[in-house]
Design a protein around this motif. Structure first.
Motif, short mmCIF file in Angstrom:
data_model
loop_
_atom_site.label_atom_id
_atom_site.label_comp_id
_atom_site.label_asym_id
_atom_site.label_seq_id
_atom_site.Cartn_x
_atom_site.Cartn_y
_atom_site.Cartn_z
N ASN A 249 0.82 -1.21 0.00
CA ASN A 249 0.00 0.00 0.00
C ASN A 249 0.86 1.26 0.00
OD1 ASN A 249 -2.56 -1.43 0.33
ND2 ASN A 249 -1.82 -1.89 2.40
N GLU A 250 0.30 2.33 -0.54
CA GLU A 250 0.94 3.63 -0.46
C GLU A 250 0.63 4.23 0.90
OE1 GLU A 250 0.67 8.14 -2.36
OE2 GLU A 250 -0.25 6.46 -3.44
N THR A 251 1.62 4.33 1.75
CA THR A 251 1.45 4.85 3.10
C THR A 251 2.58 5.80 3.45
OG1 THR A 251 2.75 3.12 4.18
CG2 THR A 251 0.42 2.62 3.79
N SER A 252 2.44 6.48 4.59
CA SER A 252 3.50 7.36 5.07
C SER A 252 4.78 6.58 5.33
CB SER A 252 3.05 8.07 6.35
OG SER A 252 1.90 8.84 6.13
N ASP A 253 4.64 5.36 5.85
CA ASP A 253 5.81 4.55 6.15
C ASP A 253 6.53 4.12 4.88
OD1 ASP A 253 5.80 4.44 9.02
OD2 ASP A 253 4.00 3.19 8.89
N PHE A 254 5.78 3.80 3.82
CA PHE A 254 6.40 3.44 2.54
C PHE A 254 7.23 4.59 2.01
CE2 PHE A 254 5.78 3.77 -2.17
CZ PHE A 254 6.73 2.81 -2.52
N ILE A 255 6.68 5.80 2.08
CA ILE A 255 7.39 6.98 1.58
C ILE A 255 8.62 7.28 2.44
CG2 ILE A 255 7.19 9.48 1.25
CD1 ILE A 255 4.21 8.92 0.49
N ALA A 256 8.47 7.18 3.77
CA ALA A 256 9.60 7.43 4.66
C ALA A 256 10.70 6.39 4.46
CB ALA A 256 9.12 7.42 6.11
N ASP A 257 10.31 5.13 4.30
CA ASP A 257 11.31 4.08 4.01
C ASP A 257 12.03 4.36 2.71
OD1 ASP A 257 10.71 2.78 6.34
OD2 ASP A 257 9.57 1.15 5.41
N GLY A 258 11.28 4.86 1.71
CA GLY A 258 11.89 5.19 0.42
C GLY A 258 12.92 6.30 0.56
N LEU A 259 12.61 7.31 1.37
CA LEU A 259 13.56 8.40 1.62
C LEU A 259 14.82 7.88 2.32
CD1 LEU A 259 11.59 11.57 2.76
CD2 LEU A 259 13.31 11.43 0.97
N GLU A 260 14.63 7.02 3.31
CA GLU A 260 15.78 6.48 4.03
C GLU A 260 16.65 5.63 3.11
OE1 GLU A 260 14.55 4.45 7.55
OE2 GLU A 260 13.80 6.27 8.52
N LEU A 261 16.03 4.83 2.24
CA LEU A 261 16.79 4.01 1.29
C LEU A 261 17.58 4.90 0.34
CD1 LEU A 261 15.46 0.81 -0.47
CD2 LEU A 261 16.96 2.41 -1.65
N TRP A 262 16.92 5.97 -0.16
CA TRP A 262 17.60 6.91 -1.06
C TRP A 262 18.82 7.52 -0.37
CZ3 TRP A 262 17.83 12.14 0.33
CH2 TRP A 262 18.54 12.95 -0.57
N TRP A 263 18.66 7.96 0.90
CA TRP A 263 19.76 8.61 1.61
C TRP A 263 20.91 7.62 1.84
CZ3 TRP A 263 21.82 13.05 2.22
CH2 TRP A 263 22.79 13.26 3.19
N GLU A 264 20.60 6.40 2.27
CA GLU A 264 21.64 5.41 2.50
C GLU A 264 22.46 5.16 1.23
OE1 GLU A 264 22.87 3.66 5.16
OE2 GLU A 264 21.73 5.16 6.28
N GLU A 265 21.78 5.18 0.10
CA GLU A 265 22.45 4.91 -1.17
C GLU A 265 23.28 6.09 -1.65
OE1 GLU A 265 20.07 4.41 -4.85
OE2 GLU A 265 20.91 2.39 -4.89
N ASN A 266 22.93 7.31 -1.23
CA ASN A 266 23.55 8.51 -1.80
C ASN A 266 24.26 9.40 -0.78
OD1 ASN A 266 22.47 8.59 -4.78
ND2 ASN A 266 20.70 8.05 -3.51
N LYS A 267 24.31 8.99 0.50
CA LYS A 267 24.86 9.88 1.52
C LYS A 267 26.34 10.17 1.33
CE LYS A 267 25.50 6.15 4.92
NZ LYS A 267 25.09 5.69 6.27
#
Length: 404
Positions: A249-267
């Motif tokens: 489902n599209e949820t706040s947690d899905f979006i927040a997890d996506g942001l965290e994954l993006w940061w881990e990959e690009n930090k």
């Protein structure tokens, strides 16, 4: 044979033959006539046939030496204004970009702008320091806008544009904060949003495909095998895109997890960054009063040590958010392709290019629960951690990390 022995009709034949040639062939032809009929006299050739002496001499030299001169046709003619003034296109883009939106139907990668060429020209004078004399006319500014991908948005007569009283003030705030972030070497601006769910299965999507033997779709619109939720993170400063496809489902947690994954990959690329400015719309899962989203953003700030600033576009204007343009390019890219499997969806997304940059694409198969929210007491604690802009509390939220 001497030139006086040649009639005007014969001269005309020579001229017409030369006009049908170009480049070295034409010059060598002219040089051969000059040598054989006019004793190699370039001045006589110019007088009798109207061919330029420089061309005649070059043709004779090429003919006798066997060395041909290269033709630089691209350097001829009048160059486009933005080629003569490279900084002009950049300045125009910096003015127009905040006021542009993606195609609402995602049928074209072009952008639509709500600012006219006349207003752009005046802004170049007022904001960028150009003088009236050094700028091209309004029509040329309009041509430049089209060439760099901005089209004037058509007025929608059938449906009035919804607008809240604060719309103009919100846009002004977004433009100001974005400009400050782009000019701050320790700040990074990103644009985030989800796209409409992608139906996976043997379902016709319209459009066309270049496959030799296109796959056959079901002749009835059945339930899809799966629905995938695309979430994108776009970095306007370098055109980097990360796309995550969720299978839940599209949820706040899905979006927040996506942001965290993006940061881990690009930090590591952004190790110097201390502030993250996030452009987003006012969707139900990410608005500033969505308790679970605010909680996750506070946790994200504390985990990364980044100052987080959530800068919202006004309602009904989400197409001005930069990430929406990437969705338009993706729709045009896969067009009518039969997205019959998860593998095919991921594969097509990976081959999409935005300004020559290919996205990082991930599959997120975690199951997300709908309706997660905080109690009033828990949200009160979160409110103490955030700062809301006094005049636009819903549209500008700052979160400072505990450590950072």
């Amino acid at each position: 044979m001497k030139i006086i022995e040649i009639t005007e009709d014969i001269k005309s034949i020579f001229k017409n033959a030369a006009n049908k040639m170009s480049g070295a062939k034409r010059r060598e032809y002219i040089g051969e006539i000059t040598i054989k009929l006019l004793d190699g006299n370039a001045r006589k050739t110019e007088r009798e046939f109207g061919w330029g002496r420089k061309t005649v001499k070059t043709g004779m030299a090429e003919l006798t030496t066997g060395i041909r001169c290269l033709n630089n046709y691209s350097a001829r003619g009048n160059k486009k204004t933005e080629e003569k003034m490279p900084e002009l296109a950049y300045d125009i883009q910096s003015i127009v970009d905040p006021k542009s939106q993606a195609d609402p139907k995602f049928q074209t990668p072009f952008l639509y702008t709500r600012i006219t060429a006349k207003a752009v020209r005046q802004a170049l004078i007022d904001e960028k320091g150009y003088t009236d004399d050094e700028l091209p006319c309004e029509n040329t500014i309009g041509d430049i806008l089209k060439r760099i991908g901005y089209n004037l948005k058509r007025i929608q007569k059938t449906r009035p544009l919804k607008k809240i009283p604060e719309t103009d003030e919100i846009f002004e705030n977004v433009d100001t904060i974005n400009r400050q972030a782009d000019n701050n070497p320790e700040a990074l601006r990103i644009s985030i949003d989800t796209k409409a769910k992608v139906n996976v299965g043997e379902l016709s999507r319209g459009g066309k495909t270049r496959e030799k033997e296109p796959e056959g779709a079901l002749d009835h619109d059945m339930e899809p095998d799966l629905k995938m939720v695309p979430f994108g993170v776009f970095e306007p400063s370098n055109d980097h895109i990360s796309i995550l496809f969720g299978t839940s489902n599209e949820t706040s947690d899905f979006i927040a997890d996506g942001l965290e994954l993006w940061w881990e990959e690009n930090k590591e690329r952004h190790s110097h960054i201390k502030e993250l400015v996030i452009n987003l719309d006012n969707g139900p899962h990410i608005n500033s009063h969505r308790t679970q989203f605010i909680k996750r953003m506070i946790e994200f700030a504390d985990k990364t040590g980044l100052k987080i600033r959530l800068v919202y576009y006004p309602p009904y204007h989400s197409k001005y958010n930069s990430i929406e343009r990437c969705w338009g390019v993706l729709e045009v890219h896969w067009n009518g392709t039969l997205l019959s499997s998860i593998h095919k969806v991921i594969g097509w997304a990976e081959t999409m290019a935005w300004n020559g940059v290919y996205p990082a694409v991930h599959l997120v198969d975690k199951v997300y629960q709908k309706g997660v929210k905080l109690t009033k007491e828990a949200m009160k604690i979160c409110e103490e951690r955030i700062e809301r802009l006094e005049n636009l509390p819903k549209w500008d939220v700052t979160i400072n990390p505990i450590f950072g």
